[in-house]
Motif scaffolding. Structure first.
Motif, short mmCIF file in Angstrom:
data_model
loop_
_atom_site.label_atom_id
_atom_site.label_comp_id
_atom_site.label_asym_id
_atom_site.label_seq_id
_atom_site.Cartn_x
_atom_site.Cartn_y
_atom_site.Cartn_z
N ALA A 56 -4.85 -6.73 18.44
CA ALA A 56 -4.04 -6.36 19.55
C ALA A 56 -2.68 -6.40 19.26
N VAL A 57 -2.20 -7.26 17.93
CA VAL A 57 -0.62 -7.33 17.72
C VAL A 57 -0.37 -6.43 16.51
N GLY A 58 -1.58 -5.37 16.41
CA GLY A 58 -1.24 -4.29 15.37
C GLY A 58 -1.52 -4.66 13.89
N ALA A 59 -2.05 -5.93 13.67
CA ALA A 59 -2.62 -6.37 12.24
C ALA A 59 -3.53 -5.55 11.73
N LEU A 60 -3.69 -4.83 10.53
CA LEU A 60 -4.73 -4.47 9.98
C LEU A 60 -5.72 -5.52 9.48
N GLU A 61 -7.13 -5.12 9.38
CA GLU A 61 -7.94 -5.95 8.85
C GLU A 61 -7.83 -6.02 7.21
N PRO A 62 -7.76 -7.43 6.73
CA PRO A 62 -7.66 -7.42 5.02
C PRO A 62 -8.96 -6.53 4.48
N ASP A 63 -8.88 -6.64 3.00
CA ASP A 63 -9.99 -5.80 2.61
C ASP A 63 -11.11 -6.92 2.46
N HIS A 64 -10.83 -8.25 2.48
CA HIS A 64 -11.90 -9.27 2.47
C HIS A 64 -11.29 -10.37 3.50
N MET A 65 -12.52 -11.01 4.25
CA MET A 65 -12.12 -11.86 5.04
C MET A 65 -13.40 -12.85 4.90
N ARG A 67 0.93 -1.20 -0.08
CA ARG A 67 -0.30 -0.07 0.15
C ARG A 67 0.88 1.33 0.08
N HIS A 68 2.22 1.13 0.77
CA HIS A 68 2.98 2.23 0.71
C HIS A 68 3.38 2.67 -0.64
N VAL A 69 3.62 1.42 -1.54
CA VAL A 69 4.33 1.59 -2.75
C VAL A 69 3.37 1.85 -3.95
N TYR A 70 2.19 1.22 -3.91
CA TYR A 70 1.24 1.26 -5.03
C TYR A 70 0.15 2.14 -4.72
N GLY A 71 -0.30 2.54 -3.23
CA GLY A 71 -1.39 3.22 -2.97
C GLY A 71 -2.53 2.41 -2.29
N ASP A 72 -3.29 2.92 -1.20
CA ASP A 72 -4.23 2.11 -0.58
C ASP A 72 -5.40 1.76 -1.59
N ALA A 73 -5.50 2.49 -2.60
CA ALA A 73 -6.75 2.04 -3.43
C ALA A 73 -6.43 1.10 -4.36
N HIS A 74 -5.23 0.74 -4.52
CA HIS A 74 -4.59 -0.27 -5.58
C HIS A 74 -4.21 -1.45 -4.99
N VAL A 75 -4.52 -1.69 -3.82
CA VAL A 75 -4.19 -3.20 -3.40
C VAL A 75 -5.48 -3.77 -2.75
N THR A 76 -5.52 -5.02 -3.11
CA THR A 76 -6.67 -6.10 -2.43
C THR A 76 -6.13 -6.99 -2.01
N TYR A 77 -6.37 -7.40 -0.36
CA TYR A 77 -5.78 -8.40 0.43
C TYR A 77 -6.98 -9.00 0.93
N VAL A 78 -6.93 -10.49 0.72
CA VAL A 78 -7.71 -11.38 1.20
C VAL A 78 -7.31 -12.53 2.02
N ARG A 79 -8.02 -12.66 3.36
CA ARG A 79 -7.49 -13.61 4.05
C ARG A 79 -8.74 -14.48 4.69
N ASN A 80 -8.72 -15.52 4.46
CA ASN A 80 -10.04 -16.33 4.64
C ASN A 80 -10.00 -16.92 6.17
N PHE A 81 -11.47 -17.35 6.60
CA PHE A 81 -11.76 -18.06 7.62
C PHE A 81 -12.19 -19.31 7.30
N THR A 82 -11.74 -20.49 7.68
CA THR A 82 -12.23 -21.82 7.29
C THR A 82 -13.08 -22.08 8.59
N ASP A 83 -14.30 -22.36 8.36
CA ASP A 83 -15.50 -22.29 9.50
C ASP A 83 -16.40 -23.22 8.89
N VAL A 84 -15.80 -24.40 8.27
CA VAL A 84 -16.22 -25.65 8.19
C VAL A 84 -15.02 -26.86 8.32
#
Length: 479
Positions: free
Chosen positions: A106-115, A57-74
């Motif tokens: 609490a450990v300073g992680a930003l929430e991804p764009d999609h979870m 995001r620092h290099v390409y800009g906030d609007a130009h990055v998409t970060y996905v981290r999933n939850f396995t809930d099954v």
């Protein structure tokens, strides 16, 4: 523009990172299976890829990055926890998902764009499985659907293994419904006690590996395509995104299986251009294990009074591709360092990110070297305020010294006399002015203002009053 270099597990080389579409840089990281508290090792990939997300995001800009981290809930672990506790699966996954989010914040992680939650993408998984069957890369058998591993010629390339060697080197029990011992499950039947969804193969639930393939394809290809966010260059690389990350323990079989089913379903030679894997965690030189009594969760540390920022600092003090050893000594040193840096930067606005720091961080996320540069900025012999402004901005790129994360650094003492503290600080300011240490004098003045202390100075005297926004915690870092 800063050139980011990344060690690509796929090629086993460090490469210049060139996004498919620099207006839409896309990253997918495998998230947790939500059945219990996140242990300390679970936090490492979150922190590592949070730093990469910040750098992108620092290099390409906030609007130009998409970060996905999933939850396995099954998952069967969730089913077992529900059966053991007598609670519903929905209750457990909702509770543990929120636990995870709270602990990672609490450990300073930003929430991804999609979870995304796996259970919200069952139709996409079913559609992908149907496509794999139609292309003869998968087959139904006794309520299951299996992926034909030998139908994908490049299986094993990510981990550097061949199918025959895998079978020869391990005792693989062949289920009666499998054509080949290496074939893996895409869909399996559910009984009345386990979650299930209707499908062409009967009521069942997805295998683990198909979840990430379906969610990555939906959120990093189809969704931006619907929103017309993909450049022509990106569209010419169908169903391929930039970065896929996770812990080294996921390289095989999880990521290997993801690649196989995604490439076969989408007719591509790759799933992601760059694959990154972080090494595992140890505690005092030993593998973390309940049997050794050195197993603990992030919440255990937080409840013991270990600040999340300190946990983050210790994690980043080791390069992500090396085993990380958590020790009490490292924790103590991290706490002392962060207290010192917060004192140096109290009352300052972030300056520019230090260019040497940025180059070190961009060199395959070399966080230990980047932290070394922060020490250099903090210990600048000129005591230049601009250096401390760079220290603040650069540390914040690592997710450290954030404005809302420093309350832990203030030792709360109910007997603290605010008047005495302010008088001592003003005495220090007077002495600094006598020896023409203007940087120190200005830092005290600015720190008092930031703490909500309104000071009016005459030639040989001063008065002060406390504004409504007065925060005594901000005085301690000035002492």
């Amino acid at each position: 523009m800063t050139t980011i270099k990344l060690h690509n597990t796929k090629t086993r080389k460090r490469e210049d990172f060139t996004p498919i579409d620099d207006k839409n840089v896309r990253m997918y990281v495998c998230g947790p299976t939500v059945y219990d508290r996140a242990h300390l090792g679970n936090a490492r990939p979150v922190i590592v890829f949070d730093v990469l997300n910040r750098l992108l995001r620092h290099v390409y800009g906030d609007a130009h990055v998409t970060y996905v981290r999933n939850f396995t809930d099954v998952d069967d672990k969730i089913n077992a926890r529900a059966a053991q506790s007598g609670r519903s699966i929905g209750e457990i996954t909702a509770e543990t998902t929120q636990w995870f989010l709270d602990d990672m914040a609490a450990v300073g992680a930003l929430e991804p764009d999609h979870m995304p939650r796996a259970t919200a993408y069952i139709p996409q998984m079913v559609a992908m499985i149907e496509d794999l069957i139609a292309k003869e890369h998968a087959y139904p058998a006794e309520g299951h659907v299996l992926f034909r591993v030998r139908s994908y010629k490049n299986y094993g390339a990510l981990s550097g293994r061949s199918v025959d060697d895998m079978i020869a080197g391990a005792r693989v029990e062949k289920a009666p419904y499998k054509e080949d011992p290496m074939d893996f499950v895409l869909w399996k039947p559910s009984d009345d006690a386990t979650p299930g969804w209707d499908s062409p193969w009967g009521r069942g639930r997805p295998g683990w590996h198909i979840e990430c393939s379906a969610m990555a394809d939906e959120l990093l290809w189809k969704e931006p395509l619907r929103q017309d966010r993909l450049s022509d260059k990106a569209k010419s690389a169908p169903h391929v995104f930039d970065i896929h990350g996770g812990g080294l323990d996921l390289q095989f079989p999880h990521h290997e299986d993801e690649i196989a089913q995604s490439c076969c379903a989408n007719g591509t030679d790759e799933m992601a251009r760059y694959w990154l894997h972080n090494e595992m965690l140890q505690v005092e030189g030993k593998k973390m294990s309940k049997s050794l009594g050195n197993f603990f969760t992030v919440r255990d540390l937080l409840d013991q009074g270990v600040p999340g920022e300190v946990i983050r600092f210790v994690m980043l003090s080791t390069h992500y591709r090396k085993p990380m050893d958590w020790t009490e000594k490292k924790r103590d040193e991290a706490e002392k360092t962060l207290r010192k840096w917060r004192a140096f930067t109290a009352g300052l606005e972030p300056g520019e990110v230090n260019s040497h720091f940025r180059d070190l961080l961009a060199d395959d996320l070399n966080t230990p070297a980047a932290i070394g540069q922060l020490h250099s900025l903090a210990n600048d012999p000129t005591d230049d305020q601009s250096m401390h402004g760079q220290l603040l901005a650069s540390a914040q790129l690592l997710g450290l010294l954030e404005a809302d994360g420093g309350n832990w650094a203030v030792q709360e003492d109910a007997s603290t006399n605010v008047k005495q503290v302010i008088e001592a600080l003003m005495s220090d300011r007077w002495q600094a002015r006598q020896i023409k240490d203007w940087a120190r004098a200005d830092r005290i003045r600015d720190g008092l203002i930031a703490a909500g202390v309104e000071v009016r100075e005459a030639k040989d005297s001063y008065t002060y009053e406390l504004r409504p926004d007065f925060d005594p915690a901000k005085l301690d870092v000035l002492k």
